[in-house]
Design a protein around this motif. Structure first.
Motif, PDB file in Angstrom:
ATOM      1  N   LYS A   3      47.079  24.878  41.439  1.00 25.83           N
ATOM      2  CA  LYS A   3      47.890  26.526  42.342  1.00 25.83           C
ATOM      3  C   LYS A   3      49.068  26.534  42.017  1.00 25.83           C
ATOM      4  O   LYS A   3      49.674  27.551  41.982  1.00 25.83           O
ATOM      5  N   GLU A   4      49.649  25.136  41.675  1.00 33.59           N
ATOM      6  CA  GLU A   4      51.156  25.389  41.794  1.00 33.59           C
ATOM      7  C   GLU A   4      51.293  25.924  39.868  1.00 33.59           C
ATOM      8  O   GLU A   4      52.419  27.083  39.740  1.00 33.59           O
TER       9      GLU A   4
ATOM     10  N   TYR B  29      46.291  46.645  38.813  1.00 29.30           N
ATOM     11  CA  TYR B  29      46.370  45.343  38.298  1.00 29.30           C
ATOM     12  C   TYR B  29      44.552  44.407  37.832  1.00 29.30           C
ATOM     13  O   TYR B  29      44.287  44.840  39.626  1.00 29.30           O
TER      14      TYR B  29
ATOM     15  N   ARG C 264      51.129  45.458  30.518  1.00 30.24           N
ATOM     16  CA  ARG C 264      51.501  43.488  30.977  1.00 30.24           C
ATOM     17  C   ARG C 264      49.960  42.652  30.978  1.00 30.24           C
ATOM     18  O   ARG C 264      49.016  43.377  31.767  1.00 30.24           O
TER      19      ARG C 264
ATOM     20  N   GLU D  23      41.849  33.847  34.350  1.00 33.75           N
ATOM     21  CA  GLU D  23      41.945  35.080  34.727  1.00 33.75           C
ATOM     22  C   GLU D  23      42.802  35.437  33.898  1.00 33.75           C
ATOM     23  O   GLU D  23      44.095  35.264  33.616  1.00 33.75           O
TER      24      GLU D  23
ATOM     25  N   TYR E 153      47.928  35.750  44.826  1.00 31.45           N
ATOM     26  CA  TYR E 153      46.413  36.126  45.016  1.00 31.45           C
ATOM     27  C   TYR E 153      46.364  34.907  46.174  1.00 31.45           C
ATOM     28  O   TYR E 153      47.384  34.027  46.490  1.00 31.45           O
TER      29      TYR E 153
ATOM     30  N   ASP F 188      48.978  31.569  47.768  1.00 25.65           N
ATOM     31  CA  ASP F 188      49.453  30.158  47.206  1.00 25.65           C
ATOM     32  C   ASP F 188      49.393  30.127  45.893  1.00 25.65           C
ATOM     33  O   ASP F 188      50.172  29.233  44.866  1.00 25.65           O
ATOM     34  N   TYR F 189      48.927  31.122  45.304  1.00 28.15           N
ATOM     35  CA  TYR F 189      48.619  31.642  43.970  1.00 28.15           C
ATOM     36  C   TYR F 189      49.568  32.508  43.437  1.00 28.15           C
ATOM     37  O   TYR F 189      49.367  33.832  43.980  1.00 28.15           O
ATOM     38  N   LEU F 190      50.636  32.379  42.464  1.00 31.56           N
ATOM     39  CA  LEU F 190      51.591  33.152  41.953  1.00 31.56           C
ATOM     40  C   LEU F 190      50.317  33.659  40.880  1.00 31.56           C
ATOM     41  O   LEU F 190      50.216  32.878  40.127  1.00 31.56           O
ATOM     42  N   VAL F 191      50.165  35.078  40.710  1.00 29.04           N
ATOM     43  CA  VAL F 191      48.739  35.059  39.232  1.00 29.04           C
ATOM     44  C   VAL F 191      50.138  35.578  38.143  1.00 29.04           C
ATOM     45  O   VAL F 191      50.201  35.289  37.121  1.00 29.04           O
ATOM     46  N   ASP F 192      51.113  36.120  38.649  1.00 23.19           N
ATOM     47  CA  ASP F 192      52.087  36.815  37.364  1.00 23.19           C
ATOM     48  C   ASP F 192      53.178  37.917  37.874  1.00 23.19           C
ATOM     49  O   ASP F 192      53.485  37.596  38.983  1.00 23.19           O
TER      50      ASP F 192
ATOM     51  N   GLY G 138      49.040  27.567  38.332  1.00 25.77           N
ATOM     52  CA  GLY G 138      48.514  28.921  38.103  1.00 25.77           C
ATOM     53  C   GLY G 138      47.309  28.965  37.119  1.00 25.77           C
ATOM     54  O   GLY G 138      46.842  30.032  36.479  1.00 25.77           O
TER      55      GLY G 138
ATOM     56  N   ARG H   2      47.890  39.537  31.742  1.00 30.05           N
ATOM     57  CA  ARG H   2      48.251  38.171  32.056  1.00 30.05           C
ATOM     58  C   ARG H   2      47.645  37.462  31.662  1.00 30.05           C
ATOM     59  O   ARG H   2      46.145  37.370  31.434  1.00 30.05           O
TER      60      ARG H   2
END
Lengths: 370, 218
Positions: free
Chosen positions: A216-217, A304, A330, A313, B129, B105-109, A219, A332
């Motif tokens: 999670k840290e 998004y 953009r 993802e 997210y 807790d999740y930085l997607v972009d 991503g 991702r």
């Protein structure tokens, strides 16, 4: 840093790539070594940078559609699905049910094809020569279906904004079902070769561990996250394209090591086949294209939209200024974000593990560099 | 030419002289079988010049407004997607609050959008997210050219490469970033390609000449 060793050693900086068979493309990794032990890494990427996001700003919405296939080229259909869904959201239209079902079938078939490329090359990196031939044999069958459907095998441009361009061909359903019947026993065959293989387990278990918190840290998403025990799949969490109608499991494991990621992806291939069967059953006659204007001019706004691509993802952040060309697109990319965790995963491991870990991350440099 | 139906698999030249900047948006999206592609005639009615967003009304939005009364300018929803616009110096505290107190807790972009005509030309966008709530939120802010926003690496490790890419493409420097280097383009490259004034055919001529030994990469 490693614990003190008996012999004094000096740090060695070793360059790996960009032309190296196990970096799966043009990835360059600079390794800082203490003997066989990896102290640190630095990734050098961008060799395949084509400025896809810049190109998007200079094309119309429909013209940019084929370009997205060139990012993750082993899962081109997923890229196209994500892009089409994003623009459809911006236009506030939805593809008709038949188009959605065909999209699901092709996307899942592409997930299998993508995982087969991963399995074959990953095993090859570890030293198992046989699986790659098996995997590409089955992948060929999947590519034949793509070819029959839209004429292309790799960069398919299969979907259009609003639905599909082509109706399915005669015998499409039969071929898809035949593929599922043929494929499931083959997965058992791969497992027979690898799952209980001592060398395979020895090279993979406890290697490149990434736990749920670290995922999670960083991503990190996709099979890497699921192997760490997080039951999260966008097809279930935020269903798109009618995935809520299908019955399937999200495979997870606990340890988050390379072996678990192997287990998760193997099971995902079975689940994909399961989804395809259900989607074929649901395939009813009907229109394949929503009402989309000939000139696509979404209202001013931004969205998004993300999907569960084979690597994780995959998101599109699209800004419209009300003209025929996107103001900003953009992407991702899952591969790019996942690759960032490489440093953490290899630290303290051995040089040989680096190869295993690059393989298990399942990156495609076309998507990393865009 | 009688417009034989071609499968419009990839953008091919327009059959009739449609002219204009956008000769070929339609056929890929239209029904292929019947009507011959007409030049862009029936344009949809002129869209509004601003995004038609509605206020975002939820507990989280109220909490955020209470917590950051002066720093948050707008909390809105567009097409079911929530976002908030904040002052640039409050971004890190908002990200921290969202991570620690609201489970985002999740930085997607992290990305940026260039609006050269606006006084604060760059719009920075953070997409977050929450696994626990299965929700997304976008945090946006506008900064002027030369402003150095604080780096989010201290909050989310994944911000490292994402910010490097924003720097690489837009030239936005993040204050306190541990390793702010170009990531996709070569170190010595001059210019920031995703700025609007950077043309699609533009390149760093000198770099191309010196490193690739050719006059032009075009």
């Amino acid at each position: 840093m490693p614990e003190s060793t008996f012999l004094d050693s000096t740090e060695l900086v070793l360059n790996m790539g960009p032309q190296h068979p196990s970096t799966h493309g043009v990835l360059r990794v600079i390794l800082k070594l203490d003997g066989e032990k990896v102290l640190g890494t630095d990734c050098v990427i961008g060799y395949l940078h084509r400025g896809v996001e810049k190109i998007a700003e200079n094309r119309t919405y429909a013209q940019f559609n084929p370009y997205v296939d060139r990012m993750d080229y082993v899962a081109a259909i997923s890229n196209g699905l994500g892009y089409c869904l994003a623009i459809e959201k911006l236009l506030n239209v939805e593809a008709p049910p038949r188009a959605q079902a065909v999209r699901v079938i092709l996307t899942e078939l592409n997930r299998i094809a993508s995982h087969l490329v991963w399995l074959g090359t990953h095993a090859l990196d570890i030293g198992a020569i046989t699986p790659v031939f098996y995997c590409f044999r089955e992948r060929e069958e999947a590519l034949k279906i793509f070819e029959n459907y839209c004429g292309a095998r790799l960069t398919t441009h299969a979907f259009r904004i609003g639905g599909l361009q082509y109706e399915t061909y005669d015998g499409f359903e039969k071929e898809v079902l035949a593929f599922c019947d043929m494929f499931l026993p083959k997965v058992d065959e791969y497992e027979e070769l690898l799952t209980n293989n001592r060398i395979w387990a020895g090279r993979l278990k406890h290697v490149g561990v990434l736990n749920a918190e670290e995922c999670k840290e960083y991503g990190v998403t996709g099979p890497v996250l699921r192997a760490a025990g997080v039951k999260w799949d966008l097809r279930k969490a935020q269903p798109y394209s009618g995935y809520q109608q299908y019955d399937f499991e999200i495979p997870t494991c606990e340890n988050g090591d390379t072996y678990d990621r192997y287990t998760v992806r193997i099971e995902e291939m079975r689940q994909s086949a399961r989804i395809m069967r259900q989607a074929v059953e649901k395939l009813a006659a009907g229109p394949i294209m929503a009402k989309v204007p000939k000139v696509i001019k979404p209202p001013v706004g931004e969205v998004y939209v993300s999907i569960e691509a084979p690597k994780g993802e995959l998101g599109y952040y699209v800004v419209s200024d009300g003209t025929t060309q996107p103001y900003r697109v953009r992407v991702r990319p899952p591969s790019f974000v996942n690759l960032q965790a490489l440093g953490r995963m290899v630290a303290g491991g051995l040089v040989a593990d680096v190869v295993a870990i690059i393989g298990t991350l399942d990156i495609v440099l076309g998507e990393v560099d865009r | 030419m009688a417009d034989e139906q071609k499968p419009a698999g990839s953008p091919s030249p327009a059959p009739s002289g449609a002219g204009g900047v956008n000769p070929k948006a339609g056929p890929a999206a239209g029904a292929p079988k019947t009507a011959p592609p007409k030049p862009a005639a029936a344009a949809p009615p002129k869209p509004p010049a601003i995004m038609a967003a509605t206020p975002w009304d939820s507990e989280l939005a109220r909490d955020l407004r209470d917590r950051f009364p002066d720093q948050i300018g707008e909390t809105s929803t567009y097409l079911g997607q929530d976002f908030l616009i904040a002052k640039p110096d409050a971004i890190i505290s908002i990200l921290e609050y969202l991570k620690l107190e609201a489970d985002f807790d999740y930085l997607v972009d992290i990305t940026a959008v260039d609006w050269p005509k606006k006084p604060e030309r760059f719009e920075l966008v953070y997409i977050l997210y929450s696994f626990a709530h299965n929700r997304r939120v976008r945090v946006k802010t506008s900064i002027a050219d030369g402003y150095r926003p604080a780096s989010a690496v201290g909050v989310h490790l994944t911000a490292n490469w994402l910010e490097r890419e924003v720097y690489d493409m837009f030239g936005i420097e993040f204050a306190g970033h541990p390793d702010l280097r170009r990531i996709l383009l070569p170190e010595e490259w001059q210019g920031f390609p995703l700025r609007k004034e950077y043309s699609i055919v533009q390149q760093d001529e000198r770099w191309v000449r010196e490193n690739l030994g050719i006059e032009s990469g075009q």
